[in-house]
Design a protein around this motif. Structure first.
Motif, short mmCIF file in Angstrom:
data_model
loop_
_atom_site.label_atom_id
_atom_site.label_comp_id
_atom_site.label_asym_id
_atom_site.label_seq_id
_atom_site.Cartn_x
_atom_site.Cartn_y
_atom_site.Cartn_z
N VAL A 46 84.01 58.62 -71.08
CA VAL A 46 85.64 59.23 -71.65
C VAL A 46 85.38 59.72 -72.92
CG1 VAL A 46 87.88 58.08 -71.94
CG2 VAL A 46 86.21 57.10 -70.39
N GLY A 47 86.06 61.12 -73.01
CA GLY A 47 85.80 61.69 -74.46
C GLY A 47 84.28 61.83 -74.68
N THR A 48 84.37 61.55 -76.12
CA THR A 48 83.00 61.39 -76.73
C THR A 48 82.48 60.04 -76.56
OG1 THR A 48 84.12 60.67 -78.60
CG2 THR A 48 83.62 62.92 -78.52
N GLU A 49 82.85 59.49 -75.93
CA GLU A 49 82.22 57.95 -75.68
C GLU A 49 81.51 57.89 -74.18
OE1 GLU A 49 84.15 54.28 -76.65
OE2 GLU A 49 85.63 55.41 -77.76
N LEU A 50 80.66 56.95 -74.06
CA LEU A 50 79.74 56.71 -72.73
C LEU A 50 79.36 55.26 -72.77
CD1 LEU A 50 78.69 58.76 -70.71
CD2 LEU A 50 76.36 58.28 -71.96
N VAL A 51 80.06 54.73 -71.69
CA VAL A 51 79.67 53.19 -71.36
C VAL A 51 78.61 53.01 -70.30
CG1 VAL A 51 80.80 50.83 -71.19
CG2 VAL A 51 81.96 52.49 -72.24
N VAL A 52 77.27 52.52 -70.47
CA VAL A 52 76.64 52.01 -69.41
C VAL A 52 76.80 50.59 -69.32
CG1 VAL A 52 74.16 52.39 -68.60
CG2 VAL A 52 75.27 53.90 -70.36
N SER A 53 77.10 50.05 -67.98
CA SER A 53 76.98 48.64 -68.00
C SER A 53 76.31 48.39 -66.70
CB SER A 53 78.61 48.16 -68.20
OG SER A 53 79.33 49.08 -66.98
N GLY A 54 76.16 47.04 -66.34
CA GLY A 54 75.48 46.71 -64.99
C GLY A 54 74.75 45.33 -65.33
N ARG A 55 74.07 45.27 -64.21
CA ARG A 55 73.27 43.81 -64.32
C ARG A 55 71.80 44.00 -63.99
NH1 ARG A 55 74.36 38.47 -64.18
NH2 ARG A 55 72.72 37.24 -63.07
N ILE A 56 70.86 43.00 -64.57
CA ILE A 56 69.43 43.30 -64.65
C ILE A 56 69.16 42.01 -64.16
CG2 ILE A 56 67.40 43.71 -65.92
CD1 ILE A 56 69.14 45.18 -67.73
N GLU A 57 68.13 42.12 -63.08
CA GLU A 57 67.51 40.74 -62.50
C GLU A 57 66.12 40.79 -62.63
OE1 GLU A 57 69.15 38.45 -59.49
OE2 GLU A 57 71.20 39.25 -59.97
N THR A 58 65.26 40.12 -62.99
CA THR A 58 63.76 40.06 -63.19
C THR A 58 63.37 38.72 -63.29
OG1 THR A 58 62.13 41.26 -63.95
CG2 THR A 58 63.72 40.69 -65.48
N CYS A 59 61.95 38.61 -63.57
CA CYS A 59 61.41 37.39 -63.95
C CYS A 59 60.00 37.70 -64.78
CB CYS A 59 60.71 36.75 -62.74
SG CYS A 59 60.07 35.14 -62.70
N VAL A 60 60.24 37.05 -66.00
CA VAL A 60 59.00 37.24 -66.77
C VAL A 60 58.41 36.25 -67.19
CG1 VAL A 60 60.50 39.04 -68.34
CG2 VAL A 60 60.49 36.80 -68.79
N GLN A 61 57.01 36.41 -67.37
CA GLN A 61 56.17 35.26 -67.93
C GLN A 61 55.67 35.53 -69.41
OE1 GLN A 61 52.62 34.83 -65.33
NE2 GLN A 61 51.31 34.38 -67.44
N VAL A 62 56.22 34.17 -69.99
CA VAL A 62 55.89 34.08 -71.54
C VAL A 62 55.09 32.95 -71.67
CG1 VAL A 62 58.09 35.14 -72.31
CG2 VAL A 62 58.02 32.79 -71.73
N ASP A 63 54.57 32.97 -73.11
CA ASP A 63 53.72 31.58 -73.23
C ASP A 63 54.48 30.80 -73.82
OD1 ASP A 63 51.40 33.27 -72.52
OD2 ASP A 63 51.14 33.92 -74.66
N CYS A 64 54.06 29.27 -73.70
CA CYS A 64 54.79 28.21 -74.24
C CYS A 64 54.57 28.02 -75.48
CB CYS A 64 54.13 26.80 -73.47
SG CYS A 64 54.79 25.42 -74.31
#
Ligand SMILES: [Zn+2]
Ligand SMILES: [Zn+2]
Length: 170
Positions: A46-64
């Motif tokens: 819209v004009g000089t503005e841009l909005v990017v929206s949505g949803r991300i789904e994934t699974c990550v592995q991190v260390d305890c």
């Protein structure tokens, strides 16, 4: 994946993509991406503005944090990122900078890098501290054994040496 702004019909465009783990770089080797990461979203200009929206789904592995064991962390996050054009940003610089403007990103050029948004949003949704389970015992300070595997037999000093010294005074 990049969204070409020129392809936005009437300032709108939808996108959906699935990434293989190696297609995203989270920039942190302690975080590994598991199952394919999916993103669905839309771009609105819209004009000089841009909005990017949505949803991300994934699974990550991190260390305890305590025992360094792997933790699988499912992630589902809704996002909305605002951009303004470089020229609009410069104009706002001459005006007083509001909090609202501080949180927007600047885009210049003809496309938006969706990969970058996905990487950033995944990092934002990973908690800074993670435990494999609430009562993870971690490693023994003396012998280094994993205390979840059983008692290593070390007697841990329960009294802080500074308090012990005080006790002798009494
Ligand atoms: Zn643990
Ligand atoms: Zn021990």
């Amino acid at each position: 994946m990049r969204m070409e702004l020129i392809n936005l019909e009437g300032g709108k465009g939808d996108f959906a993509h699935a990434y293989e783990p190696e297609q995203l770089d989270l920039g942190d080797e302690r975080i590994k991406l598991g199952s394919p990461t999916s993103v669905v979203g839309k771009v609105r200009k819209v004009g000089t503005e841009l909005v990017v929206s949505g949803r991300i789904e994934t699974c990550v592995q991190v260390d305890c944090d305590r025992c360094l064991g792997p933790i699988q962390l499912p992630i589902g996050t809704d996002f909305s990122v605002e951009y303004i054009t470089g020229s609009a940003y410069e104009e706002s610089q001459t005006a007083e900078l509001t909090d609202e403007l501080m949180s927007v990103s600047v885009f210049d050029g003809d496309s938006i890098d969706i990969d970058e948004i996905v990487q950033e949003q995944i990092l934002l949704s990973i908690p800074t501290r993670s435990l494999c389970r609430v009562d993870c015992k971690g490693f023994c300070e003396k012998c280094g054994a994993d205390k979840n595997a059983g008692d290593c037999g070390c007697v841990e000093k329960e009294i802080d040496p500074r308090w012990a010294a005080l006790k002798d005074l009494i």
